[in-house]
Scaffold this active site. Sequence first.
Site, PDB file in Angstrom:
ATOM      1  N   GLU A 120      -0.110 -12.075   0.827  1.00 14.09           N
ATOM      2  CA  GLU A 120       0.373 -11.882   2.195  1.00 14.09           C
ATOM      3  C   GLU A 120      -0.582 -12.537   3.185  1.00 14.09           C
ATOM      4  O   GLU A 120      -1.794 -12.347   3.058  1.00 14.09           O
ATOM      5  CB  GLU A 120       0.487 -10.396   2.540  1.00 14.09           C
ATOM      6  CG  GLU A 120       1.084 -10.198   3.922  1.00 14.09           C
ATOM      7  CD  GLU A 120       1.167  -8.733   4.369  1.00 14.09           C
ATOM      8  OE1 GLU A 120       0.743  -7.838   3.619  1.00 14.09           O
ATOM      9  OE2 GLU A 120       1.660  -8.530   5.482  1.00 14.09           O
ATOM     10  N   MET A 262      -4.218  -4.385  -0.041  1.00  7.84           N
ATOM     11  CA  MET A 262      -2.904  -5.033  -0.063  1.00  7.84           C
ATOM     12  C   MET A 262      -1.941  -4.264  -0.967  1.00  7.84           C
ATOM     13  O   MET A 262      -2.283  -3.901  -2.085  1.00  7.84           O
ATOM     14  CB  MET A 262      -3.087  -6.482  -0.560  1.00  7.84           C
ATOM     15  CG  MET A 262      -1.804  -7.257  -0.641  1.00  7.84           C
ATOM     16  SD  MET A 262      -1.036  -7.436   1.006  1.00  7.84           S
ATOM     17  CE  MET A 262       0.683  -7.451   0.549  1.00  7.84           C
ATOM     18  N   GLU A 263      -0.735  -4.079  -0.444  1.00 10.38           N
ATOM     19  CA  GLU A 263       0.250  -3.186  -1.062  1.00 10.38           C
ATOM     20  C   GLU A 263       1.124  -3.834  -2.136  1.00 10.38           C
ATOM     21  O   GLU A 263       2.258  -3.401  -2.348  1.00 10.38           O
ATOM     22  CB  GLU A 263       1.157  -2.631   0.038  1.00 10.38           C
ATOM     23  CG  GLU A 263       2.112  -3.660   0.713  1.00 10.38           C
ATOM     24  CD  GLU A 263       1.579  -4.280   2.003  1.00 10.38           C
ATOM     25  OE1 GLU A 263       0.349  -4.294   2.195  1.00 10.38           O
ATOM     26  OE2 GLU A 263       2.388  -4.758   2.811  1.00 10.38           O
ATOM     27  N   GLU A 297      -1.559   1.979   1.835  1.00 11.48           N
ATOM     28  CA  GLU A 297      -0.983   1.022   0.871  1.00 11.48           C
ATOM     29  C   GLU A 297       0.085   1.692   0.022  1.00 11.48           C
ATOM     30  O   GLU A 297       1.115   1.096  -0.273  1.00 11.48           O
ATOM     31  CB  GLU A 297      -2.077   0.417  -0.015  1.00 11.48           C
ATOM     32  CG  GLU A 297      -3.254  -0.224   0.718  1.00 11.48           C
ATOM     33  CD  GLU A 297      -2.865  -1.200   1.816  1.00 11.48           C
ATOM     34  OE1 GLU A 297      -1.779  -1.823   1.727  1.00 11.48           O
ATOM     35  OE2 GLU A 297      -3.631  -1.330   2.793  1.00 11.48           O
TER      36      GLU A 297
HETATM   37  N1  ARG Z   1      -0.478  -5.724   4.292  1.00 12.27           N
HETATM   38  C1  ARG Z   1      -1.891  -5.491   4.225  1.00 12.27           C
HETATM   39  C2  ARG Z   1      -2.120  -4.131   4.825  1.00 12.27           C
HETATM   40  O1  ARG Z   1      -1.816  -3.660   5.750  1.00 12.27           O
HETATM   41  C3  ARG Z   1      -2.717  -6.469   4.962  1.00 12.27           C
HETATM   42  C4  ARG Z   1      -2.688  -7.853   4.416  1.00 12.27           C
HETATM   43  C5  ARG Z   1      -3.166  -8.818   5.392  1.00 12.27           C
HETATM   44  N2  ARG Z   1      -3.415 -10.078   4.817  1.00 12.27           N
HETATM   45  C6  ARG Z   1      -3.933 -11.080   5.498  1.00 12.27           C
HETATM   46  N3  ARG Z   1      -4.192 -12.166   4.870  1.00 12.27           N
HETATM   47  N4  ARG Z   1      -4.168 -11.012   6.754  1.00 12.27           N
HETATM   48  O2  ARG Z   1      -2.156  -3.170   4.457  1.00 12.27           O
HETATM   49 ZN    ZN Z   2      -0.336  -2.356   5.993  1.00 12.54          ZN
END
Ligand code: ARG
Ligand code: ZN
Length: 875
Positions: A120, A262-263, A297
């Site tokens: 992500e 990361m989820e 997460e």
């Molecule tokens: N989705 C992840 C979190 O909230 C964050 C990931 C962000 N990744 C990034 N490369 N900025 O829990």
């Molecule tokens: Zn998140």
Amino acid sequence: QATYLKDYLPPAYRVTHTELKFDLAPSATTVTARLHVERHPEREAGLPLRFAGDKLSLVRIAVDGQELQADEYEVDDEGLTIASVPERFLLDTEVSIDPAANTALEGLYVSSGMFCTQCEPEGFRRITFYPDRPDVMATFSTTVIGDKTEAPVLLSNGNPVESGELPNGRHFVTWEDPHPKPSYLFALVAGKLEKVEDRFTTMSGRDVTLQIWVEPENLDKTDHAMASLKRAMQWDEETYGREYDLDRFMIVAVNDFNMGAMENKGLNIFNSVAVLTHPQTATDAAFQRVEGIVAHEYFHNWSGNRVTCRDWFQLSLKEGFTVFRDQTFSADTNSAPVKRIEDVSFFRTAQFAEDAGPTAHPVRPDHYIEISNFYTLTIYEKGAEIVRMLRHLLGWETFRQGSDLYFARFDGQAVTIEDFVDCMAEVSGLDLSQFMRWYSQAGTPEIDAHGEYDYAKCEYHLRLSQRTPPTPGQAEKLPLHIPVRMGLVGTKSGRDLSLTLNGEALGHETVLHLRDSEQTYVFTDIDEAPTPSLLRGFSAPVYLRYPYSREELSFLLTHDADDFNRWDAGQRLTMLALDDLIAAHRNGVEKVMDSRVIDAYRRLLTTETDDKAVLAEMLTLPSEAYIAEQQPMVDVDAIHAARVFVKQSLATALRDEFLAIHEAHRSDAPYAPEPEQIARRRVKNVALEYLMSIEDDEGVSLAEAQVDAEDNMTDVRAALTMLVHSSRSDIAEPALKAFGEKWAHDPLVMNQWFTIQVTRPQADVLERVKYLMAHPLFSLKNPNKVRALIGAFAAQNRINFHRLDGEGYRLLADVVIELNSLNPEIAARIITPLTRWQRFDEQRQALMKAELERIRAEELSPNVFEMVEQALAEA
Ligand code: ARG
Ligand code: ZN
């Protein structure tokens, strides 16, 4: 090179099933992909195919088994184009990638000898050619091949379905994830890992295996994360009716990670600092952070994975909702008022600053250059505040119905923020069209409140007006729909009065719906003069002005029925005193301490209270960063001097009270990260900090004893920080040295050792920062170390970062330039303090802008380019 929300189109081709094979080697990993591709039903036939790809060397490409000729496809810096493809076909590719050289930590990389991924938002395109966008959801089948000794453990999303031995000391595992997912939720981990295992039975009786995978030396640091995970799973069932949907749930700890965690579906990857805890190595605050992030997460499994985002403009759809969910979980698990106080004081410090600066953006931005730059406090925390407002506008029961409808209706889909809010409107019958402006307007709304009591008529008139200041690209703002939770506290009785508005009896507390730029509310049958308690619990993310007198604030500090507002009254009272002292410092006038603040503190220290956690918050002075946010122009030296003066004046006037409080809150109970104990330690250490601010002999010996005697990091770190930050190098240096030697083997503790040193107020600290950057344990390649040393210096050591010779700025700019090529995402984050130049005096403005210009002259990543362009846009 900006992307615009208004240009959204579904992809021309989508993937329904993805088969991957990784043949792992640090410098040359082969990724073989077989993608089941079809034309998107909403797009016309005959369009060329365009898939993203970044730093991939293509070895082989075939459509339906036919190798493509060189003139049938094209690969450029950003991806792959095939001019003509069938309506439905199999795309086979083989690419080679270099995980060991991947210092950006996006895609597949090597961290402490293990392979791991971060996809992500757009890391998957560094793994294989793919429609790397969240509205393409596919089932995945992943085979991981690795060396048996280097990578005995091979993990990916879903369930393991096959494994076996291969020639040359290699082996493989195949994983199948039955839930369709976007590429950003893909994960792979391979290395020498060991696990701690537990079980959870879901509400429908599904037996789930829980695993936390770590390097062997960290096996004793997983208990708290595991306990937190089980609590979170149960909470989500009870509170939102959400159940886990695979047979196993895995967490992996990695040392090099750009964010907290990361989820990824079924395989959450965590920054080691966000999952590992041990009483001796992690503070109470760290324990609570781990609990919150593990829950966050896990909650994404529904708010993010089962229902995901259509495009990255909708990022707050999953992040705002999930932050709201994790905040509520932590509030339910710990002290609810303290959780709120912590979240709001952080919000009003950091998010307000973002909203007031050159990178201000709406919770749903309408364009971006680099989406990685938008993992911001606005998207996350302001997004959570918006969801919280919805919860208050609808009431919990109805909000929960809206949540149920959202998950039922959109399960397995990639959707938008409107889809979410529409569910809330549908179940409640409310018109939320004006409310939607919260998502499109940037900037912090300001509310001006005025109250007048009419003795003759027994009426209280409350006038509220709202205004949102202009932000970059948004000159004009429209009025928002703002829920203002409030009560009227009788000045004689000290109690919440009964509220009657337009003939309707509302009880002791109500929520006003401010929708116009100005509205007046007339409360009738108010038979004593009241003091208004407004925006209780911070019911909306706004800046509230009310001309409170110090007497009124002292009164609310004792009598407000709302814990949050009681705390806020104390903060406002202290802020008034600080404002005077800041002005005195600037004008070279002698500083005089406001005796009303001392009296208020005396009352706090001598009144018995059950809620120690709230007491600790009430005793804590606003941070320099928070104070700065309240000033029209930031004078770092005056703010620092004024705050030190308040602290020392309180310590001098209330020395015995602080000593007594410190003594009363000591305890011999074995360490546990539970709320009652955490509150005790907080109160005790806050008291000690006051004593140490005057370097009271008794305070010094208490702090020295605490560093030696305690075996929990909370007490040790607090006391060590006080010693190191004192002016007495004879006590600071030996303590620092002993600690550094004791913990040299533990990187997470050594990061704390870095932070303690670079946040010292002494003027020679910049030299210390440079010296520590050359320390063998420091590395610019590790984001945690960068944050612990450079980030902490720039954000927390304000007087030294803002040195008038510009050396602090220069140091940060040098780091940004180096990180720009190593890790653009971290470079673009660490630059933030430099982008806030508008708030400072002319001399500092010029110095900060000069450093930004120096950065701009470099060959820049899109990440840093976007930040610098925004920062210099008005210059
Ligand atoms: N989705 C992840 C979190 O909230 C964050 C990931 C962000 N990744 C990034 N490369 N900025 O829990
Ligand atoms: Zn998140």
